[in-house]
Design a protein around this motif. Structure first.
Motif, mmCIF file in Angstrom:
data_model
loop_
_atom_site.group_PDB
_atom_site.id
_atom_site.type_symbol
_atom_site.label_atom_id
_atom_site.label_comp_id
_atom_site.label_asym_id
_atom_site.label_seq_id
_atom_site.Cartn_x
_atom_site.Cartn_y
_atom_site.Cartn_z
ATOM 1 N N SER A 1 36.562 30.241 42.973
ATOM 2 C CA SER A 1 36.498 31.578 43.699
ATOM 3 C C SER A 1 36.988 32.681 42.751
ATOM 4 C CB SER A 1 37.133 31.465 45.027
ATOM 5 O OG SER A 1 38.582 31.201 44.567
ATOM 6 N N LYS A 2 37.955 32.578 41.984
ATOM 7 C CA LYS A 2 38.407 33.556 40.956
ATOM 8 C C LYS A 2 37.227 33.763 40.141
ATOM 9 C CE LYS A 2 41.629 36.251 39.334
ATOM 10 N NZ LYS A 2 43.004 36.190 39.047
ATOM 11 N N GLY A 3 36.603 32.929 39.671
ATOM 12 C CA GLY A 3 35.326 33.120 38.476
ATOM 13 C C GLY A 3 34.298 33.806 39.460
ATOM 14 N N GLU A 4 34.226 33.868 40.704
ATOM 15 C CA GLU A 4 33.010 34.737 41.407
ATOM 16 C C GLU A 4 33.406 35.947 41.675
ATOM 17 O OE1 GLU A 4 32.580 31.772 44.416
ATOM 18 O OE2 GLU A 4 31.250 30.437 43.346
ATOM 19 N N LYS A 5 34.762 36.350 41.671
ATOM 20 C CA LYS A 5 35.048 37.795 42.111
ATOM 21 C C LYS A 5 34.775 38.500 41.021
ATOM 22 C CE LYS A 5 39.000 37.052 44.801
ATOM 23 N NZ LYS A 5 40.265 36.171 44.653
ATOM 24 N N GLU B 1 50.613 44.318 35.200
ATOM 25 C CA GLU B 1 49.567 44.427 34.101
ATOM 26 C C GLU B 1 49.005 43.107 33.337
ATOM 27 O OE1 GLU B 1 52.274 48.235 32.291
ATOM 28 O OE2 GLU B 1 51.849 46.517 30.888
ATOM 29 N N ASN B 2 50.019 42.038 33.729
ATOM 30 C CA ASN B 2 49.274 40.776 33.602
ATOM 31 C C ASN B 2 48.290 40.294 34.636
ATOM 32 O OD1 ASN B 2 51.020 40.168 31.072
ATOM 33 N ND2 ASN B 2 52.487 39.169 32.083
ATOM 34 N N ARG B 3 48.576 40.613 35.508
ATOM 35 C CA ARG B 3 47.681 40.329 36.683
ATOM 36 C C ARG B 3 46.304 41.042 36.636
ATOM 37 N NH1 ARG B 3 51.344 40.473 40.636
ATOM 38 N NH2 ARG B 3 51.391 38.071 40.650
ATOM 39 N N GLU B 4 46.337 42.320 36.250
ATOM 40 C CA GLU B 4 45.366 43.105 35.901
ATOM 41 C C GLU B 4 44.293 42.351 34.706
ATOM 42 O OE1 GLU B 4 42.459 45.842 36.174
ATOM 43 O OE2 GLU B 4 44.201 45.554 37.547
ATOM 44 N N ARG B 5 45.082 41.969 33.860
ATOM 45 C CA ARG B 5 44.255 41.105 32.670
ATOM 46 C C ARG B 5 43.682 39.983 33.062
ATOM 47 N NH1 ARG B 5 48.331 41.246 27.355
ATOM 48 N NH2 ARG B 5 46.183 40.303 26.504
ATOM 49 N N PHE B 6 44.438 39.319 33.988
ATOM 50 C CA PHE B 6 43.840 37.868 34.561
ATOM 51 C C PHE B 6 42.715 38.234 35.462
ATOM 52 C CE2 PHE B 6 48.545 36.365 34.233
ATOM 53 C CZ PHE B 6 48.458 35.920 32.870
ATOM 54 N N SER B 7 42.704 39.303 35.974
ATOM 55 C CA SER B 7 41.578 39.625 37.126
ATOM 56 C C SER B 7 40.492 40.065 36.457
ATOM 57 C CB SER B 7 42.109 40.463 37.999
ATOM 58 O OG SER B 7 41.714 41.938 38.030
ATOM 59 N N ARG B 8 40.588 40.966 35.404
ATOM 60 C CA ARG B 8 39.349 41.414 34.390
ATOM 61 C C ARG B 8 38.805 40.300 33.774
ATOM 62 N NH1 ARG B 8 42.653 45.666 32.428
ATOM 63 N NH2 ARG B 8 42.992 44.546 30.583
ATOM 64 N N GLY B 9 39.563 39.179 33.234
ATOM 65 C CA GLY B 9 39.058 37.984 32.508
ATOM 66 C C GLY B 9 38.750 36.941 33.621
ATOM 67 N N LYS B 10 38.789 37.107 34.757
ATOM 68 C CA LYS B 10 38.501 36.150 35.885
ATOM 69 C C LYS B 10 39.315 34.762 35.653
ATOM 70 C CE LYS B 10 34.297 38.284 37.135
ATOM 71 N NZ LYS B 10 32.793 38.126 37.509
ATOM 72 N N ILE B 11 40.498 34.898 35.199
ATOM 73 C CA ILE B 11 41.229 33.785 35.001
ATOM 74 C C ILE B 11 42.337 33.644 36.131
ATOM 75 C CG2 ILE B 11 43.289 33.230 33.421
ATOM 76 C CD1 ILE B 11 42.009 35.359 31.476
ATOM 77 N N PHE B 12 42.104 32.345 36.507
ATOM 78 C CA PHE B 12 43.127 32.135 37.530
ATOM 79 C C PHE B 12 44.337 31.330 37.101
ATOM 80 C CE2 PHE B 12 45.075 28.933 40.880
ATOM 81 C CZ PHE B 12 45.034 30.037 41.905
ATOM 82 N N ILE C 1 43.138 34.939 25.520
ATOM 83 C CA ILE C 1 42.846 34.453 26.703
ATOM 84 C C ILE C 1 41.664 34.546 27.135
ATOM 85 C CG2 ILE C 1 45.096 33.906 27.718
ATOM 86 C CD1 ILE C 1 44.416 36.813 29.201
ATOM 87 N N GLU C 2 40.853 35.173 26.204
ATOM 88 C CA GLU C 2 39.151 35.306 26.342
ATOM 89 C C GLU C 2 38.572 34.109 26.464
ATOM 90 O OE1 GLU C 2 37.915 38.509 25.324
ATOM 91 O OE2 GLU C 2 36.055 37.868 25.949
ATOM 92 N N GLY C 3 37.770 34.213 27.497
ATOM 93 C CA GLY C 3 37.009 32.904 27.964
ATOM 94 C C GLY C 3 37.791 31.718 28.813
ATOM 95 N N ILE C 4 38.990 32.004 28.896
ATOM 96 C CA ILE C 4 39.674 31.034 29.766
ATOM 97 C C ILE C 4 39.603 31.202 31.191
ATOM 98 C CG2 ILE C 4 42.294 30.700 30.185
ATOM 99 C CD1 ILE C 4 41.433 29.768 27.448
#
Ligand code: MG
Ligand code: ZN
Length: 220
Positions: A215-219, A19-30, A107-110
């Motif tokens: 590269s995370k930001g571009e996904k 679930e954390n990983r999902e949030r990081f991927s939605r927010g494009k957070i590395f 973590i919005e915008g992080i």
């Protein structure tokens, strides 16, 4: 019996970690899970990393520590958003602690989240936090036998930072033996030989992180 309990704990943890990983991927957070022995220099490396990158990207830090908030205070001085987690003696962070921390700090915008785990080379390897990458720090004062003694933490790391290179001449640490052992354990890892206090070797690590965040930001 004991094995079943441990399996339960780990499978519950894995669920929260995804679930954390999902949030990081939605927010494009590395997200980086920074692991290492106490005194290996995790916090010093973290401070140098934040100082180098904070002007280029939005960063948040989660500081895991057994009892004190000393490390979080060091990070706060740099003007970085930081949440301290005290495990009150617990020897690792788990995914639920990270969930609570990101809920609290937001973590919005992080773009880069660095989680400094409790200093320990054993169980932090078993507890997925939802990170994109584990980075393992160890230093030349700890002995070149560490990779073979604690293989999991070195096998699972995408980046390994060998710290305190500046005092190598005063130790009996065998750099080529350690490098060979690491390459055998983990042929694809990126190995950074650094001296956090002098800054030697750190620019390659900063560039590596810049690439990961980009590269995370571009996904999509
Ligand atoms: Mg620390
Ligand atoms: Zn533990």
């Amino acid at each position: 019996m004991k094995v079943t309990v441990m399996e339960d704990i780990l499978s519950r943890n894995d669920k929260l970690a995804s679930e954390n990983r999902e949030r990081f991927s939605r927010g494009k957070i590395f997200a980086v899970n920074l692991i290492g022995t106490p005194g290996a220099g995790k916090t010093t490396i973290l401070e140098k990393t934040l100082a180098a990158l904070k002007g280029e990207m939005k960063i948040a830090v989660i500081e895991g520590d057994l009892f004190t908030s000393k490390d979080a205070e060091r990070i706060e001085k740099l003007g970085i958003k930081v949440k301290q987690i005290n495990t009150t003696g617990g020897c690792h962070l788990d995914a639920s602690m990270v969930t609570a921390a990101i809920d609290e700090i937001g973590i919005e915008g992080i773009e880069l989240l660095i989680i400094e785990n409790v200093g320990n080379l054993v169980c932090p390897a078993e507890f997925d936090l939802g990170e994109d990458m584990k980075a393992t720090v160890f230093s030349v004062t700890e002995g070149d036998d560490k990779p073979l003694k604690y293989p999991i933490i070195f096998k699972e790391a995408e980046a390994i930072l060998l710290n305190k290179l500046d005092i190598l001449p005063y130790t009996n640490f065998d750099l080529s033996k350690a490098s060979d052992d690491l390459k055998k354990l983990n042929p694809t890892c990126s190995l950074f030989k650094v001296a956090a206090t002098t800054g030697e070797g750190l620019s390659a690590w900063f560039d590596f992180l810049r690439g990961k965040v980009k590269s995370k930001g571009e996904k999509s």
